[in-house]
Design an enzyme around this catalytic site. Structure first.
Site, PDB file in Angstrom:
ATOM      1  N   ASN A   1      14.270   0.912   5.214  1.00  0.00           N
ATOM      2  CA  ASN A   1      13.991  -0.240   5.940  1.00  0.00           C
ATOM      3  C   ASN A   1      12.923  -1.160   5.621  1.00  0.00           C
ATOM      4  OD1 ASN A   1      12.039   0.971   7.233  1.00  0.00           O
ATOM      5  ND2 ASN A   1      12.888   0.483   9.233  1.00  0.00           N
TER       6      ASN A   1
ATOM      7  N   HIS B   1       9.890  -0.192   5.438  1.00  0.00           N
ATOM      8  CA  HIS B   1       8.315   0.038   5.879  1.00  0.00           C
ATOM      9  C   HIS B   1       7.401   0.542   5.016  1.00  0.00           C
ATOM     10  CE1 HIS B   1       9.764   4.066   7.788  1.00  0.00           C
ATOM     11  NE2 HIS B   1       9.122   4.160   6.316  1.00  0.00           N
TER      12      HIS B   1
ATOM     13  N   ASP C   1      -0.975   7.312   8.127  1.00  0.00           N
ATOM     14  CA  ASP C   1      -0.590   7.370   9.500  1.00  0.00           C
ATOM     15  C   ASP C   1      -0.492   8.942   9.864  1.00  0.00           C
ATOM     16  OD1 ASP C   1       1.616   8.264   7.661  1.00  0.00           O
ATOM     17  OD2 ASP C   1       2.732   6.571   8.078  1.00  0.00           O
TER      18      ASP C   1
ATOM     19  N   GLU D   1       6.867  -1.186  10.707  1.00  0.00           N
ATOM     20  CA  GLU D   1       8.370  -1.601  10.554  1.00  0.00           C
ATOM     21  C   GLU D   1       8.953  -2.788  10.649  1.00  0.00           C
ATOM     22  OE1 GLU D   1      10.469   1.110  10.493  1.00  0.00           O
ATOM     23  OE2 GLU D   1       9.339   2.920  11.445  1.00  0.00           O
TER      24      GLU D   1
HETATM   25  C1  F6R Z   1       4.284   8.105   5.033  1.00  0.00           C
HETATM   26  C2  F6R Z   1       4.736   6.951   5.264  1.00  0.00           C
HETATM   27  C3  F6R Z   1       6.113   6.445   5.094  1.00  0.00           C
HETATM   28  C4  F6R Z   1       6.937   7.025   3.970  1.00  0.00           C
HETATM   29  C5  F6R Z   1       8.262   6.380   3.912  1.00  0.00           C
HETATM   30  C6  F6R Z   1       9.054   6.934   2.837  1.00  0.00           C
HETATM   31  O1  F6R Z   1       2.913   8.407   5.250  1.00  0.00           O
HETATM   32  O2  F6R Z   1       4.018   6.240   5.819  1.00  0.00           O
HETATM   33  O3  F6R Z   1       6.308   4.785   5.156  1.00  0.00           O
HETATM   34  O4  F6R Z   1       6.176   6.844   2.831  1.00  0.00           O
HETATM   35  O5  F6R Z   1       9.067   6.691   5.085  1.00  0.00           O
HETATM   36  O6  F6R Z   1       9.209   8.273   2.898  1.00  0.00           O
HETATM   37  P1  F6R Z   1      10.151   9.289   1.964  1.00  0.00           P
HETATM   38  O7  F6R Z   1       8.869   9.383   0.819  1.00  0.00           O
HETATM   39  O8  F6R Z   1      10.201  10.682   2.679  1.00  0.00           O
HETATM   40  O9  F6R Z   1      11.563   8.668   1.609  1.00  0.00           O
END
Ligand code: F6R
Length: 244
Positions: free
Chosen positions: A136, A138, A67, A143
């Site tokens: 959450n 995701h 992303d 989401e």
């Molecule tokens: C990152 C992404 C997100 C993260 C997720 C967890 O490219 O797509 O889905 O993997 O938000 O983030 P952290 O590792 O910071 O808790």
């Protein structure tokens, strides 16, 4: 689904890096799907060490990141392209021309997203997709919703995400409101998936995602249907799981 419980963050990172290095050694021109966020930072640090020690060679691989924020140029210090350069690409023998992150500076969502899916298809699909897990549930920027999005698409960031990100920007008005993300279909199309999760604050999400019902309200739960998915959790993140 294979759930591996590591002692702590460092061991989780080492196990994930070994899995990625193993994939690259077995298939030197493999296609890796990569993630940003705080969880994979240790994994990337291990891979940088492995590359410096000559244990893994990234010179023939291709990568696709999950992303990118819409509206940020690749040189913006909060862009995911910048993150990848800083944590991995600038420190290993990778050909940057074969590293892909959706182009957040291009506002033509339809063109960016369809070109991204096409590029993944043309590369032969993703061999191993690395994922983090949002609080959450995701994955990527998919989401909680009432359906699983299929291909790469544009998303409106939730208020919670905007608030969480505002600490990283000079002021809240600069926080991107949208992102491009691979869809659930793109992620599920990877031949293998590797999820890294750390910390007690993710324990309830791990339980809901990997031992709860498969539903789009918990996007990561769909990974239970993937034929080759490994989740590497540290003990704290695994603390609400029940033994099979
Ligand atoms: C990152 C992404 C997100 C993260 C997720 C967890 O490219 O797509 O889905 O993997 O938000 O983030 P952290 O590792 O910071 O808790």
């Amino acid at each position: 689904m294979n759930i591996v419980i590591a002692e702590d963050y460092d061991q989780m990172s080492r196990i994930a890096a070994d899995t990625i290095a193993e994939c690259v050694r077995a298939l030197p021109d493999c296609v890796l799907g990569l993630a940003t966020g705080s969880t994979p930072i240790g994994t990337y640090a291990c891979l940088v060490d492995d590359c410096a020690a000559g244990k893994v060679d990234f010179s023939d691989i291709t990568t696709f990141n999950l992303d990118e924020y819409v509206g940020l140029t690749p040189d913006h210090d909060q862009s995911y392209r910048y993150f990848m350069n800083e944590h991995l690409f600038d420190h290993v023998n990778i050909d940057k021309a074969r590293t892909h992150v959706p182009d957040g500076s291009d506002p033509d969502a339809e063109a960016v997203c369809s070109a991204y899916d096409e590029a993944i298809f043309d590369a032969g699909g993703i061999d191993l997709q690395l994922l983090g897990l949002g609080h959450n549930g995701h994955i990527g920027f998919n989401e909680p919703a009432d359906a699983f999005p299929v291909g790469t698409h544009i998303v409106d960031l939730t208020e919670r995400t905007i608030q969480a990100n505002s600490r990283l920007f000079d002021d809240a008005s600069q926080v991107p409101r949208q992102a491009y993300t691979m869809g659930i279909g793109t992620i599920m199309g990877a031949r293998a998936v590797l999820v890294v999760v750390s910390g007690e604050d993710k324990a309830a999400t791990v339980k809901a995602a990997f031992q709860g019902p498969v539903r789009p309200e918990v996007p990561a739960s769909v990974l239970q249907l993937h034929p080759n998915c490994t989740v590497v959790c540290d003990k704290a993140a695994a603390s609400q799981l029940t033994q099979a």
